[in-house]
Design a protein around this motif. Structure first.
Motif: not given
Lengths: 259, 252, 414
Positions: A76-78, A80-83, A255
């Motif tokens: 999911l983190l990979a 294109p979404l903010p972490r 972050r």
């Protein structure tokens, strides 16, 4: 974030843990109500169950879900979404799923038995407070998960945090009140309960029930603050504000850390 | 021109140095393989590119822009992690629906589903799939997007020979369409078949970067395997280092 | 009513004077004035706007249903003064104003003997029935109702108020919305039974300096503070129900400086404190039932030689609490729902003593503020631990032979 929330719920709703959790509430709910106790006492029983169970289950679901989906998070983190969206989305998903379990599990007996009538405000507060507690503790557990990739460590930390807020904290309050017994400490007690979401929830619920009379003079000080509708809103607001703590922890950790 | 550029990137995990001042370029239209022994920093390199890990120093540029703290650049990258774990209770069909929605990008999964024979278990829950099935689904989930760069971490893991052959054909046709592929691998035969460029990492240090042909020419070897051995021996000789056993460490 | 009259006719003797708006006698006052001693005044249905009606001769006043004495807040209703053998039956009296100077009431009885007030319907009044310096009276089947809204204790009167009287029988009355339902001060040898006293601002029943009285089979519900018995001796309190007297300073029964009484077969249900004891000596508490109260028995000092025998304690948040010293009060063969002992010799009495002062009770006795931990998980754990291994809770208060089964069938439904 909405998509993540949706998928977490879709996943959790099919989990047998969710099913077991909901069934447990159904069982307890109907069980207590069928025992035919006086509704005021039944309410006290529900209060105690919800105050113990929702934080514990929030903690367990939060930490279990975190480690079970650790690798999925990576995918999911990979994207294109903010972490922060990924983790906050997962949190909201878990919280809502837990909330639905509580709502269905206890709400159904309330409605079916007609228990809600005459106690609808207290019953609604109980369910709302239970959902908030579940959310707060699921969030705290997630932040504990974010602190360490070591599962056992993470589980330990989350459980210790739960144990602290559920039991140890009250022990410290008790000790403090005993030590300061010669001073007027009602206001101190009031402040201390605000610092622990479980205590806050407990007092908030008691204040809506007849049993608040048992708090006597101390209760009067509370009532001065909480009893008026403004105080009630303030304390409910404080509980909602408690959500900010796991939120801040999650954002702060997410972050900085590596996945 | 370089699609991706690593500029002296370093990363350490606690005491272990994963990458040490690595600079490398991924050229547009290339098929670049990151190779090296276990624990050489291959996956770390990819995680840094995907924003999963944050470099201690150095910068990573995607199309000339620093990616630090950004996420929008990942719209142009499709990623397949080394090990895919989806929520066990989600169905395969739901996974194919999930990623396009998350990315807000159209996808074309059907040819891949056909090609890898996924349609037979499209309605099963992820938790019930075998390793090979999972790998095929993961691949399809990455390759179904129409993006300039595909990043595949160990794409051949658990694939049967037929599926591997299919994958090679697929990737080749994608390269012909001008796509860029970055992948890690330790099956040298697969790398040789498909890679145009190689980044060779050992213990977090870059030993070689360039075209595969150049590597073979320079080391005067006929296979990547031999080239790798040569590179390691030579490099350590030059720098007076021994070839130590690899530190035991799990890369996740 | 006519049938009723024929049944009652045996009490009626002498002449009967009829009062109605179209009769020759149009007011009650006129009827009373014209009547000879022991005559009967028959009040027909109508609204009579009169006040301060004196009754100064032995009389029977019988009112039909619908006969209303409307005082219109101008004074008192009936004043029975210096007279024997007055009986008033069935009259409705309403609208008595608050006065800070006089205890204005629907019926005032002063220096009377052998008076009977039966079936009166009293509404919207300051005081209901006020009795002073009177003996041998009966007040029965009366309904006295006012509204507490907009009032405080200072602006309200009592339902049935007795002062310096003796041998009064008060039974089957219904009193609601007054300051005190029934008030006794310096009243002796009187019997209060089968009354219902509900929703009164202060006490359902209030005893002050009254000795040798009995109250039994009464029902006290939702009163501001409950029932108070103060500074009295030899009061017998039997078979009463104290239910839902709930609030921060409410209790079922408050005992203050009372001696040698008997409290038996009463039911205490859902009261904040069932019995608050501020001084009670040589009282036998037997066969009472305490269900779902906050505190069942709370000693607030000055309690000696009390004996709790065969009572049922079930579902109370705190069974017994005391502030000050535990003294020599004894508990024996009571049923405690929280008791978890065993009975090897099968005599229905537990073989290990029960300490009714739980740990949490003890803590709140020491530091009242600790009550903020009510229903917390910690308290549950501590209470359980203390029950298994008693360390802190006082050993002075214990039931050496707790009963395993309740003496009564217990239900919190009244």
């Amino acid at each position: 974030m909405g998509q993540i929330i949706l998928y977490v719920i879709r996943d959790l709703v099919r989990s047998r843990w969710t099913l077991a959790y909901t069934l447990f509430y159904l069982l307890v709910g109907f069980g207590v109500l069928l025992m035919g106790r006086d509704p005021a006492r039944a309410m006290v029983t529900f209060l105690q169950i919800v105050l113990i169970l929702t934080p514990l289950m929030g903690t367990l679901f939060g930490i279990m879900y975190y480690y079970a989906t650790r690798d999925f998070q990576e995918l999911l983190l990979a994207q294109p979404l903010p972490r922060t969206h990924v983790l906050l989305g997962q949190w909201v998903g878990i919280a809502l799923s837990l909330g639905v379990s509580l709502l269905v599990g206890l709400g159904t007996p309330f409605v079916v038995s007609g228990f809600g009538v005459g106690y609808s405000l207290v019953a609604a507060t109980l369910l709302g407070v239970g959902m908030l507690l579940g959310a707060i503790f699921a969030g705290l557990a997630l932040s504990m998960g974010l602190l360490t990739d070591h599962r056992i460590q993470g589980f330990g930390m989350a459980l210790i945090l739960w144990l602290f807020l559920a039991v140890v904290y009250d022990g410290l309050v008790l000790a403090l009140l005993m030590i300061l017994r010669d001073y007027p400490v009602e206001k101190l007690a009031l402040v201390l309960t605000f610092l622990n979401p479980i205590d806050l929830a407990r007092i908030l619920l008691i204040m809506q029930m007849d049993v608040s009379a048992l708090l006597g003079y101390t209760g009067a000080v509370f009532r001065e603050f909480l009893g008026a509708s403004r105080g009630m809103v303030a304390s409910a607001g404080a509980l909602v504000l408690w959500l900010a703590i796991p939120a801040i922890l999650i954002v702060w950790r997410v972050r900085r850390r590596d996945f | 021109m370089a699609l991706v550029e690593f500029r002296s990137v370093s990363k350490r995990y606690q005491r272990v140095v994963a990458l040490d001042q690595v600079s490398a370029r991924i050229l547009e239209g290339s098929c670049t393989a990151v190779v090296g022994p276990n624990g050489s920093g291959k996956t770390t390199l990819i995680k840094l590119l995907m924003g999963l890990a944050i470099p201690d120093s150095g910068t990573i540029l995607f199309r000339g822009t620093d990616i630090r703290g950004k996420y929008a650049y990942r719209r142009h990258i499709a990623y397949m992690p080394q090990l895919s774990y989806f929520p066990a209770n989600l169905r395969v069909s739901e996974l194919f629906a999930l990623l396009p929605r998350l990315r807000r990008q159209p996808a074309n999964p059907n040819p891949l589903i056909e090609r890898f024979g996924i349609h037979t278990y499209l309605h099963k829950r992820w938790g019930t799939l075998s390793g090979g099935m999972k790998q095929k689904v993961s691949l399809a989930l990455a390759l179904m997007f129409d993006v300039p760069l595909y990043v595949l971490d160990e794409p051949t893991n658990g694939l049967d020979p037929v599926a591997t052959r299919d994958l090679i054909r697929l990737l080749t046709s994608m390269l012909n369409q001008g796509k860029t592929i970055l992948f890690t691998g330790h099956v040298m035969a697969f790398v040789e078949r498909i890679a145009s460029h190689v980044i060779f990492l050992v213990e977090g240090k870059k030993y070689f970067e360039g075209a595969l042909k150049e590597l073979l020419t320079r080391t005067r070897t006929s296979s990547l395997e031999e080239a790798a051995v040569h590179l390691i021996m030579n490099h350590s000789g030059v720098q007076g280092l021994e070839v130590r056993p690899q530190p035991v460490r799990t890369e996740s | 009513m006519v049938a009723g009259l024929s049944i009652l006719s045996w009490v009626v003797y002498g002449a009967t004077l009829e009062v109605c708006p179209t009769c020759s006698i149009r007011t009650i006052r006129e009827g009373v004035r014209l009547a000879q001693p022991h005559d009967t005044v028959w009040v027909r249905p109508a609204r009579y706007t009169e006040w301060d009606v004196p009754i100064d001769k032995p009389l029977t006043i019988i009112a039909d249903s619908g006969a209303i004495l409307d005082v219109q807040f101008r004074g008192q209703g009936l004043i029975i003064h210096n007279v024997d053998s007055v009986t008033v039956i069935g009259l409705a009296i309403r609208n008595i104003a608050f006065s800070s100077l006089e205890e204005l009431s629907a019926v005032t009885v002063l220096n009377a003997r052998y008076f009977r007030l039966l079936n009166l319907r009293i509404d919207s009044v300051f005081f209901g029935i006020l009795v002073e310096h009177s003996v041998h009276g009966e007040i029965a089947h009366c309904v006295i109702r006012s509204s507490t809204s907009g009032h405080d204790e200072a602006t309200m009167g009592n339902g049935i108020h007795l002062w310096k009287s003796d041998s009064i029988h008060i039974h089957h009355n219904y009193i609601e919305g007054m300051r005190d339902g029934i008030y006794f001060e310096f009243v002796t040898a009187s019997l209060i039974e089968h009354n219902t006293s509900v929703g009164n601002l202060r006490y359902g029943l209030h005893f002050m300096f009254s000795n040798n009285d009995v109250y039994q089979y009464n029902w006290f519900e939702r009163n501001g503070a409950g029932v108070a018995v103060m500074f009295s001796r030899n009061i017998q309190m039997l078979h009463n129900t104290f239910i839902h007297n709930w609030g921060m300073s409410a209790y079922g029964l408050l005992l203050k400086e009372i001696y040698d009484g008997v409290i038996q077969h009463n039911r205490f249900i859902r009261n904040t404190t069932a019995i608050r004891i501020e001084g009670s000596t040589r009282i036998h508490y037997e066969y009472n039932v305490f269900i779902d109260n906050g505190w069942a028995v709370s000693f607030v000092g000055g309690a000696y030689d009390n004996f709790f025998f065969r009572n049922d304690f079930s579902g109370n948040s705190f069974d017994v609490a005391y502030f000050g010293r535990p003294n020599n009060n004894r508990f024996m063969e009571n049923y405690w729902s929280k008791y978890s002992g065993y009975d090897l010799d099968r005599d229905s009495l537990g073989d290990v003593p029960y300490r009714p002062v739980g740990l949490f009770t003890y803590l709140t006795m020491q530091v009242p503020e600790t009550v903020v931990l009510l229903y917390s998980f910690l308290i549950r754990i501590l209470d359980l631990a203390e029950r298994l291994f008693p360390v802190l809770t006082p050993v002075e208060i214990q039931d050496p032979r707790p009963r395993l089964y309740p003496w009564h069938s217990l239900s919190s439904e009244a």
